[in-house]
Design an enzyme around this catalytic site. Sequence first.
Site, PDB file in Angstrom:
ATOM      1  N   CYS A  69      -6.266   1.330   8.638  1.00 14.17           N
ATOM      2  CA  CYS A  69      -5.003   1.916   8.152  1.00 14.17           C
ATOM      3  C   CYS A  69      -3.761   1.254   8.740  1.00 14.17           C
ATOM      4  O   CYS A  69      -2.659   1.462   8.242  1.00 14.17           O
ATOM      5  CB  CYS A  69      -4.971   3.420   8.386  1.00 14.17           C
ATOM      6  N   GLU A  95      -3.736  11.941   8.471  1.00 13.77           N
ATOM      7  CA  GLU A  95      -3.539  10.529   8.823  1.00 13.77           C
ATOM      8  C   GLU A  95      -3.921   9.668   7.625  1.00 13.77           C
ATOM      9  O   GLU A  95      -5.077   9.646   7.201  1.00 13.77           O
ATOM     10  CB  GLU A  95      -4.418  10.168  10.029  1.00 13.77           C
TER      11      GLU A  95
END
Length: 464
Positions: A269, A235
């Site tokens: 993110c 990720e």
Amino acid sequence: MENTTKIIFPYDQSLVKELPLINKNDIENILITAQNLFNDQSNWIPAFKRIEILEKAASIMNDRSEELIHIAISEGGKPYKDSKAEILRAIKGVKLAAEHISQLKGEQIPMGLTEASVNRIAFTSKEPIGVVAAVSAFNHPLNLAVHQIATAVAAGCPVIFKPSSNTPLSGLALAEILKEAGLPEGWLQVVLCDNETAELLVTDSRIHFFSFIGSAKVGWSLKSKLAPGTRSALEHGGAAPVIVESDADFSEMIPDLVKGGFYHAGQVCVSVQKVYVNEEICDRFVEQFSEAVNKLIVGNPFDEKTDVGSLITPKEVNRVEEWVNEAIEEGAKLITGGKRISDTTFQPTVLFNPSEDSKVSTNEIFGPVVCIYPFANREEAIKKANALEVHFQAAVFTKNIDIALDTTKKLNATAVMVNDNTAFRVDWMPFGGRDASGLGMGGISYTINDMTREKLFVFKSKSL
């Protein structure tokens, strides 16, 4: 002399704690411990026991929530109200992991469909995949640890967890809590080490599953070096584009986008980064958005009034400052902010129409900066929003259902929020990047499933 890592309070750079790092020679024992637990099936923790351990851990976390909030702030610098939200999410995540254990099941595979397959019954079952190595990021030190540790416990896998060297205390606190909740010795090993030692660990052939949250450069590099057969989930980040149409509801949208852009000083993110606004409403948007940004309180993350805290290190402040200055030199108009407040904090910044080639347009900023771009043609805006290699979460603001559906279909993203910011997440939804932004989907149940593998049983008998 043994190497150590210093955990620093990001806001004032004071020392919180100094902890020893393991060295390469310790890796072998750590791997042997995990592998031995997995190889001997009599050691495996039965499902009812795993449920018990996780439920007890969630209860202890709940009792110690203020202490966990304090630890997370002291090492990560995320403001009190946001750290509190993180800890509540982490507790919910542990409960979700416990609940999902009852969903780990196989299915019957039909037989007798051909002459060759008569007199047989077949079904699959789910088994733990094996030893999990998890490498984590600094920005949500407890919640990310839950996503990588509680999931492995739920799946029945021994897990070796490497937290960010900036923020290891939350992961260590979780390990203590799990031990107290009854997790047997060796099933969770937290390792603090340098990158070279971490690489030795995760690329070992005894690792069955590699879970990584962090920078794309490191993640893809480690994936390329994994042993044959090691499965992985990565990720990374994105540049979180938003399309704002002329019929968007300002009263809902402005506070929502401000939160999405400046939550944890943009160190998320899926933080709102690139906002494409229909030129018909662009002036009004810039005015209202910057007005709301100017009201944000930057300060000590322990102060409950603080909206925006520090960046994780002074080096990051320097980088954000360089990128903002470069964007202005390359033609961006500075609407508000743009300057460092101290060595550790940066003003919430709004840039108007930076060049599509500036770093703020092409890279994930990971700082308190939002860029606004006017558009006349939505198709063109979507094209620009899709132009980078990173694709994670995106958003569209409109009251027109056709525009919402059309934009959702055309934006290259794993998730598109309609009338909500790009940073929306709950821990039971699939969450992850595509293309250069990552591999596989996170989310508690999705990760647990990733950490299992199927076994097929086929029985042959004349009685069937």
